[in-house]
Design a protein around this motif. Structure first.
Motif, PDB file in Angstrom:
ATOM      1  N   HIS A 106      -1.834  13.086  -5.033  1.00  0.00           N
ATOM      2  CA  HIS A 106      -0.370  13.016  -5.056  1.00  0.00           C
ATOM      3  C   HIS A 106       0.114  11.829  -4.239  1.00  0.00           C
ATOM      4  O   HIS A 106      -0.324  11.630  -3.101  1.00  0.00           O
ATOM      5  N   ALA A 107       1.024  11.054  -4.832  1.00  0.00           N
ATOM      6  CA  ALA A 107       1.689   9.996  -4.072  1.00  0.00           C
ATOM      7  C   ALA A 107       2.624  10.660  -3.056  1.00  0.00           C
ATOM      8  O   ALA A 107       3.214  11.713  -3.332  1.00  0.00           O
ATOM      9  N   VAL A 108       2.741  10.058  -1.872  1.00  0.00           N
ATOM     10  CA  VAL A 108       3.624  10.572  -0.823  1.00  0.00           C
ATOM     11  C   VAL A 108       4.585   9.429  -0.462  1.00  0.00           C
ATOM     12  O   VAL A 108       4.341   8.679   0.487  1.00  0.00           O
ATOM     13  N   PRO A 109       5.670   9.277  -1.231  1.00  0.00           N
ATOM     14  CA  PRO A 109       6.559   8.141  -1.023  1.00  0.00           C
ATOM     15  C   PRO A 109       7.516   8.261   0.166  1.00  0.00           C
ATOM     16  O   PRO A 109       8.047   7.259   0.616  1.00  0.00           O
ATOM     17  N   LEU A 110       7.735   9.476   0.686  1.00  0.00           N
ATOM     18  CA  LEU A 110       8.646   9.656   1.809  1.00  0.00           C
ATOM     19  C   LEU A 110       7.963  10.400   2.942  1.00  0.00           C
ATOM     20  O   LEU A 110       7.189  11.329   2.705  1.00  0.00           O
ATOM     21  N   ALA A 111       8.263   9.993   4.155  1.00  0.00           N
ATOM     22  CA  ALA A 111       7.735  10.692   5.338  1.00  0.00           C
ATOM     23  C   ALA A 111       8.788  10.623   6.440  1.00  0.00           C
ATOM     24  O   ALA A 111       9.586   9.692   6.482  1.00  0.00           O
TER      25      ALA A 111
ATOM     26  N   HIS B 142      -7.822   3.223   2.595  1.00  0.00           N
ATOM     27  CA  HIS B 142      -8.111   3.643   3.966  1.00  0.00           C
ATOM     28  C   HIS B 142      -7.778   5.122   4.103  1.00  0.00           C
ATOM     29  O   HIS B 142      -6.621   5.518   3.962  1.00  0.00           O
ATOM     30  N   PHE B 143      -8.809   5.929   4.334  1.00  0.00           N
ATOM     31  CA  PHE B 143      -8.614   7.358   4.561  1.00  0.00           C
ATOM     32  C   PHE B 143      -8.283   7.574   6.030  1.00  0.00           C
ATOM     33  O   PHE B 143      -9.045   7.200   6.909  1.00  0.00           O
ATOM     34  N   GLU B 144      -7.112   8.162   6.270  1.00  0.00           N
ATOM     35  CA  GLU B 144      -6.614   8.336   7.632  1.00  0.00           C
ATOM     36  C   GLU B 144      -7.090   9.626   8.283  1.00  0.00           C
ATOM     37  O   GLU B 144      -7.425   9.639   9.461  1.00  0.00           O
ATOM     38  N   LYS B 145      -7.089  10.705   7.536  1.00  0.00           N
ATOM     39  CA  LYS B 145      -7.392  12.008   8.133  1.00  0.00           C
ATOM     40  C   LYS B 145      -7.778  12.985   7.034  1.00  0.00           C
ATOM     41  O   LYS B 145      -7.367  12.835   5.886  1.00  0.00           O
ATOM     42  N   ALA B 146      -8.534  14.003   7.415  1.00  0.00           N
ATOM     43  CA  ALA B 146      -8.900  15.075   6.481  1.00  0.00           C
ATOM     44  C   ALA B 146      -8.735  16.409   7.191  1.00  0.00           C
ATOM     45  O   ALA B 146      -8.981  16.521   8.399  1.00  0.00           O
ATOM     46  N   TRP B 147      -8.289  17.410   6.441  1.00  0.00           N
ATOM     47  CA  TRP B 147      -8.119  18.765   6.951  1.00  0.00           C
ATOM     48  C   TRP B 147      -8.789  19.723   5.992  1.00  0.00           C
ATOM     49  O   TRP B 147      -8.902  19.437   4.800  1.00  0.00           O
TER      50      TRP B 147
ATOM     51  N   VAL C 102      -9.501  21.423   0.800  1.00  0.00           N
ATOM     52  CA  VAL C 102      -9.592  20.266   1.682  1.00  0.00           C
ATOM     53  C   VAL C 102      -8.485  19.295   1.291  1.00  0.00           C
ATOM     54  O   VAL C 102      -8.229  19.080   0.099  1.00  0.00           O
ATOM     55  N   TYR C 103      -7.832  18.714   2.290  1.00  0.00           N
ATOM     56  CA  TYR C 103      -6.749  17.750   2.089  1.00  0.00           C
ATOM     57  C   TYR C 103      -7.142  16.446   2.758  1.00  0.00           C
ATOM     58  O   TYR C 103      -7.664  16.456   3.868  1.00  0.00           O
ATOM     59  N   CYS C 104      -6.849  15.325   2.102  1.00  0.00           N
ATOM     60  CA  CYS C 104      -7.118  14.007   2.671  1.00  0.00           C
ATOM     61  C   CYS C 104      -5.880  13.138   2.547  1.00  0.00           C
ATOM     62  O   CYS C 104      -5.270  13.072   1.476  1.00  0.00           O
ATOM     63  N   LEU C 105      -5.534  12.454   3.621  1.00  0.00           N
ATOM     64  CA  LEU C 105      -4.412  11.524   3.630  1.00  0.00           C
ATOM     65  C   LEU C 105      -4.970  10.111   3.641  1.00  0.00           C
ATOM     66  O   LEU C 105      -5.868   9.794   4.427  1.00  0.00           O
ATOM     67  N   SER C 106      -4.434   9.262   2.764  1.00  0.00           N
ATOM     68  CA  SER C 106      -4.936   7.896   2.676  1.00  0.00           C
ATOM     69  C   SER C 106      -3.821   6.912   2.379  1.00  0.00           C
ATOM     70  O   SER C 106      -2.731   7.292   1.954  1.00  0.00           O
TER      71      SER C 106
ATOM     72  N   MET D 188       0.847  -1.191   0.000  1.00  0.00           N
ATOM     73  CA  MET D 188       0.000   0.000   0.000  1.00  0.00           C
ATOM     74  C   MET D 188       0.883   1.240   0.000  1.00  0.00           C
ATOM     75  O   MET D 188       1.908   1.280   0.668  1.00  0.00           O
ATOM     76  N   SER D 189       0.430   2.241  -0.700  1.00  0.00           N
ATOM     77  CA  SER D 189       1.133   3.519  -0.778  1.00  0.00           C
ATOM     78  C   SER D 189       0.296   4.593  -0.105  1.00  0.00           C
ATOM     79  O   SER D 189      -0.915   4.450   0.053  1.00  0.00           O
ATOM     80  N   ARG D 190       0.958   5.677   0.253  1.00  0.00           N
ATOM     81  CA  ARG D 190       0.250   6.819   0.850  1.00  0.00           C
ATOM     82  C   ARG D 190      -0.012   7.860  -0.220  1.00  0.00           C
ATOM     83  O   ARG D 190       0.806   8.081  -1.114  1.00  0.00           O
ATOM     84  N   PHE D 191      -1.154   8.541  -0.073  1.00  0.00           N
ATOM     85  CA  PHE D 191      -1.550   9.588  -1.003  1.00  0.00           C
ATOM     86  C   PHE D 191      -2.119  10.773  -0.238  1.00  0.00           C
ATOM     87  O   PHE D 191      -2.781  10.598   0.787  1.00  0.00           O
ATOM     88  N   MET D 192      -1.856  11.963  -0.750  1.00  0.00           N
ATOM     89  CA  MET D 192      -2.482  13.188  -0.256  1.00  0.00           C
ATOM     90  C   MET D 192      -3.292  13.731  -1.420  1.00  0.00           C
ATOM     91  O   MET D 192      -2.739  13.969  -2.504  1.00  0.00           O
ATOM     92  N   ASP D 193      -4.581  13.885  -1.199  1.00  0.00           N
ATOM     93  CA  ASP D 193      -5.384  14.473  -2.266  1.00  0.00           C
ATOM     94  C   ASP D 193      -5.906  15.831  -1.837  1.00  0.00           C
ATOM     95  O   ASP D 193      -5.956  16.155  -0.647  1.00  0.00           O
TER      96      ASP D 193
END
Length: 82
Positions: free
Chosen positions: A76-81, A36-41, A49-53, A1-6
């Motif tokens: 947007h893919a978020v490959p590094l954190a 899986h949507f983790e959080k929204a701002w 509006v931003y969503c992290l998934s 699974m990858s992380r995304f910010m939309d």
């Protein structure tokens, strides 16, 4: 699974309750797309509006948002954190 910010634009004046309802609409169907949507701002003033998934693909993220009635303008893919 990858992380995304939309990012969603044009949601000026969104309230906390409206954000919660939109997020819940995503949560209600996310499993059908393996997301899986983790959080929204939100920034009500700018209407952004931003969503992290976590998801198998950006397309899966977009499908959930489209089905929930609020397609993302950007995913947007978020490959590094850190």
């Amino acid at each position: 699974m990858s992380r995304f910010m939309d990012v969603h634009h044009g949601m000026r004046g969104i309230t906390a309750d409206q954000l919660k309802q939109a997020h819940q609409a995503d949560l209600d169907i996310e499993k059908e797309e393996g997301v899986h949507f983790e959080k929204a701002w939100a920034d009500p003033k700018s209407g952004t509006v931003y969503c992290l998934s976590e998801a198998p693909s950006a397309e899966a993220v977009q499908r959930v948002h489209e089905r929930a009635g609020h397609p993302a303008d950007e995913v947007h893919a978020v490959p590094l954190a850190v």
